[in-house]
Design a protein around this motif. Structure first.
Motif, short mmCIF file in Angstrom:
data_model
loop_
_atom_site.label_atom_id
_atom_site.label_comp_id
_atom_site.label_asym_id
_atom_site.label_seq_id
_atom_site.Cartn_x
_atom_site.Cartn_y
_atom_site.Cartn_z
N MET A 166 41.39 35.31 -4.96
CA MET A 166 41.26 36.69 -4.49
C MET A 166 39.83 37.00 -4.01
N PRO A 167 38.79 36.76 -4.83
CA PRO A 167 37.43 36.96 -4.30
C PRO A 167 37.12 36.02 -3.14
N GLY A 168 37.76 34.83 -3.14
CA GLY A 168 37.56 33.92 -2.02
C GLY A 168 38.04 34.53 -0.72
N GLY A 169 39.20 35.18 -0.76
CA GLY A 169 39.70 35.86 0.43
C GLY A 169 38.80 37.01 0.85
N TRP A 170 38.25 37.71 -0.15
CA TRP A 170 37.34 38.83 0.16
C TRP A 170 36.08 38.31 0.86
N ILE A 171 35.54 37.21 0.39
CA ILE A 171 34.34 36.63 1.00
C ILE A 171 34.61 36.21 2.44
N ALA A 172 35.79 35.61 2.67
CA ALA A 172 36.15 35.21 4.03
C ALA A 172 36.29 36.43 4.94
N ASP A 173 36.87 37.50 4.42
CA ASP A 173 37.09 38.71 5.22
C ASP A 173 35.80 39.48 5.49
N ARG A 174 34.86 39.46 4.53
CA ARG A 174 33.69 40.34 4.64
C ARG A 174 32.40 39.62 4.98
N TRP A 175 32.29 38.32 4.66
CA TRP A 175 31.01 37.64 4.83
C TRP A 175 31.02 36.51 5.85
N TRP A 176 31.87 35.54 5.66
CA TRP A 176 31.73 34.28 6.39
C TRP A 176 32.80 34.01 7.44
N GLY A 177 33.97 34.60 7.31
CA GLY A 177 35.09 34.24 8.18
C GLY A 177 35.80 33.00 7.64
N SER A 226 42.39 30.48 -0.16
CA SER A 226 42.63 31.78 0.47
C SER A 226 42.42 31.78 1.97
N THR A 227 41.88 30.70 2.54
CA THR A 227 41.50 30.74 3.95
C THR A 227 42.27 29.79 4.85
N ILE A 228 42.63 28.62 4.34
CA ILE A 228 43.15 27.61 5.25
C ILE A 228 44.52 27.97 5.81
N SER A 229 45.38 28.60 4.99
CA SER A 229 46.68 29.03 5.50
C SER A 229 46.52 30.12 6.56
N THR A 230 45.51 30.95 6.38
CA THR A 230 45.22 31.99 7.38
C THR A 230 44.92 31.37 8.74
N MET A 231 44.16 30.27 8.73
CA MET A 231 43.81 29.62 9.99
C MET A 231 45.00 28.95 10.65
N VAL A 232 45.97 28.49 9.85
CA VAL A 232 47.20 27.96 10.44
C VAL A 232 47.89 29.07 11.24
N GLY A 233 47.96 30.26 10.66
CA GLY A 233 48.56 31.39 11.36
C GLY A 233 47.84 31.75 12.64
#
Length: 498
Positions: A82-93, A136-143
């Motif tokens: 969950m915080p991993g997804g937040w970091i991707a959304d708010r800080w690093w992509g 939290s991020t890699i599946s998002t990139m598949v989409g």
């Protein structure tokens, strides 16, 4: 006219002038390999972890402590998603977060390859942090590779990606487990680092094929807020360092001082998150009703994962001490049991999907609630199966490995009834305001279940005793039956979602 498709020597496909990966965007190959190597490193280490903890050539802990550590580790991986997804959304992509996560995982495995208890737990923490970030991020990139939800290739792309997960999960215990058990524990952990290094290298080389959207920070945090977040994080870290420094200096510190607070957090955080969402006054009546129904699914999933994840601890340690680890005259390491589930998943997932479709065409497909109840009931049945070798032998006798294979088979069927359905119902029932957070909420069910297992182990409960196994089996089976009995009540709260 549709473009002609031809495969090149690497298995990629050429559609006109555009090079694709089995008919999918070329970036899928990059993400497929990244996830495969990450799962290779994760499941290889997972297969070795409880065995290393109890081995006389490892840390020589008792089974209860080993199970507690193993369960805490799994709980933290899913909690940190969950915080991993937040970091991707708010800080690093997503793209940058994935690269950093892979680097953290690799460093963690390198520390695990170094002898020493203090270094070992530091490495375990890094692997958990990196895995949470990456999950939290890699599946998002598949989409991101596809043109929205309506792209006809989208479901097929996730299916291909899912195969990468299971290929890595299948190969890891066979390779890393064999080396770790038969040659050197630390060399086995080192192989996991090599696997993650390969995954990181090919991700960096192939990331040019990813969608530009994967490099975008969706909701960048303003600089002042970011600095405030960092300051708060550092203050909490400093406070923890002071507290634990005092405990160590005064000789009071034991491993429980670390494990118990983590487990309590693993139980409290899911409850707080669910309660906060359910009580949000900005949600309309229908959304609050769906969240009330979702609590049923969440509790059922937590109970399911509490039992299911013991496949790598309680069942693995039983395999080490109570099974022959020999089949048709061939001896094999205990860690190989962890390859059984991925094999069954790859074999049974297409069959399960076909069954649901066939029943749907006849108007007889079970509802989401019924599938969930079936999954929970089956994981209870798996522990009833576990009772047979437990009750039929003494502590000095060894049983056939086929007992464990049978248990894993029943659990896999249960997983296919519950896990994919849980992912789907989470997306369907999530309030619009929390649509990007609800997948993290689903992962918290795993955190809660594993935290319960860890607390039971720390409390001195022997999870491989027949009475405890029977209690868990009965609890899961009865809970599954209760959900089935109240399925109409739950479906009413679900609104239009069925």
């Amino acid at each position: 006219m549709a473009p002609s498709l031809t495969k090149d020597a690497t298995g990629s496909v050429t559609a006109g002038s555009e090079k694709t990966f089995f008919g999918h965007p070329r970036g899928l190959a990059t993400l497929f390999m990244t996830e495969m190597w990450e799962r290779f490193s994760f499941y290889g280490m997972r297969a070795l972890l409880p065995l290393y903890l109890v081995s006389s050539s490892g840390l020589h802990m008792n089974a209860g402590t080993a199970t507690a550590i193993y369960s805490v580790y799994l709980a933290m991986v899913y909690l940190l998603a969950m915080p991993g997804g937040w970091i991707a959304d708010r800080w690093w992509g997503p793209r940058r977060t994935t690269a950093i996560a892979a680097g953290i995982i690799m460093c963690g495995h390198l520390l695990l390859a170094v002898p020493g208890q203090g270094v070992f737990f530091g490495g375990l923490a890094l692997v958990a942090i990196g895995s949470g970030l990456l999950k939290s991020t890699i599946s998002t990139m598949v989409g991101h590779l596809y043109q929205g939800p309506g792209d006809p290739r989208r479901d097929g792309g996730f299916t291909v990606f899912y195969m990468g997960i299971n290929l890595g999960s299948f190969a890891a215990p066979l390779i890393i487990g064999t080396v770790g058990e038969n040659v050197s524990w630390h060399l086995g952990f080192g192989l996991a680092a090599v696997g993650m290094a390969l995954g990181l290298a090919q991700f960096l080389l192939g990331s040019r094929h990813l969608s530009p959207e994967s490099s975008v920070v969706p909701k960048p945090q303003p600089r002042e807020e970011k600095l405030a977040t960092i300051r708060k994080g550092l203050l909490w870290a400093l406070a923890a360092a002071v507290v634990y420094g005092v405990l160590v200096a005064t000789g009071v510190y034991t491993l429980n001082w670390a494990l118990v607070p983590i487990n309590i957090a693993g139980l409290v955080i899911p409850v707080v998150v669910l309660a906060r969402i359910r009580r949000d006054k900005e949600l309309d009546r229908a959304e609050r009703s769906k969240m009330s129904a979702y609590v049923w699914f969440f509790v059922a999933a937590a109970l399911f994962w509490m039992i299911y994840d013991q496949g790598g601890s309680t069942l693995s340690l039983f395999g080490e001490s109570r099974t022959t680890n020999s089949l048709l005259g061939f001896d094999f390491p205990t860690s190989w049991y962890q390859s059984v589930n991925p094999v069954f998943i790859m074999a049974l997932a297409p069959v399960t999907a076909w069954i649901w479709l066939a029943l749907n065409r006849r108007g007889k497909e079970p509802s989401t609630v019924t599938k969930f109840a079936s999954g929970l009931f089956l994981v209870g049945v798996s522990f009833f199966v576990f009772l047979i070798p437990l009750l039929d032998t003494t502590a000095d006798e060894r049983v056939s490995p086929m007992w464990l294979v049978a248990i894993y088979f029943v659990q896999t069927v249960g997983e296919l009834c519950l896990s994919p359905v849980g992912l789907s119902v989470t997306t369907k029932m999530s309030p619009a305001k929390y649509s990007s957070q609800m997948m993290g909420v689903w992962f918290l069910a795993v955190t809660a279940g594993d935290s319960v297992t860890s607390l039971l182990s720390l409390a001195g409960v022997n999870l491989d005793r027949s009475g405890v196994v029977a209690a868990q089996a009965a609890l899961a089976a009865l809970a599954g039956a209760a959900i089935f009995m109240y399925r109409r009540t739950v479906r009413t709260k679900m609104g239009e979602v069925h």
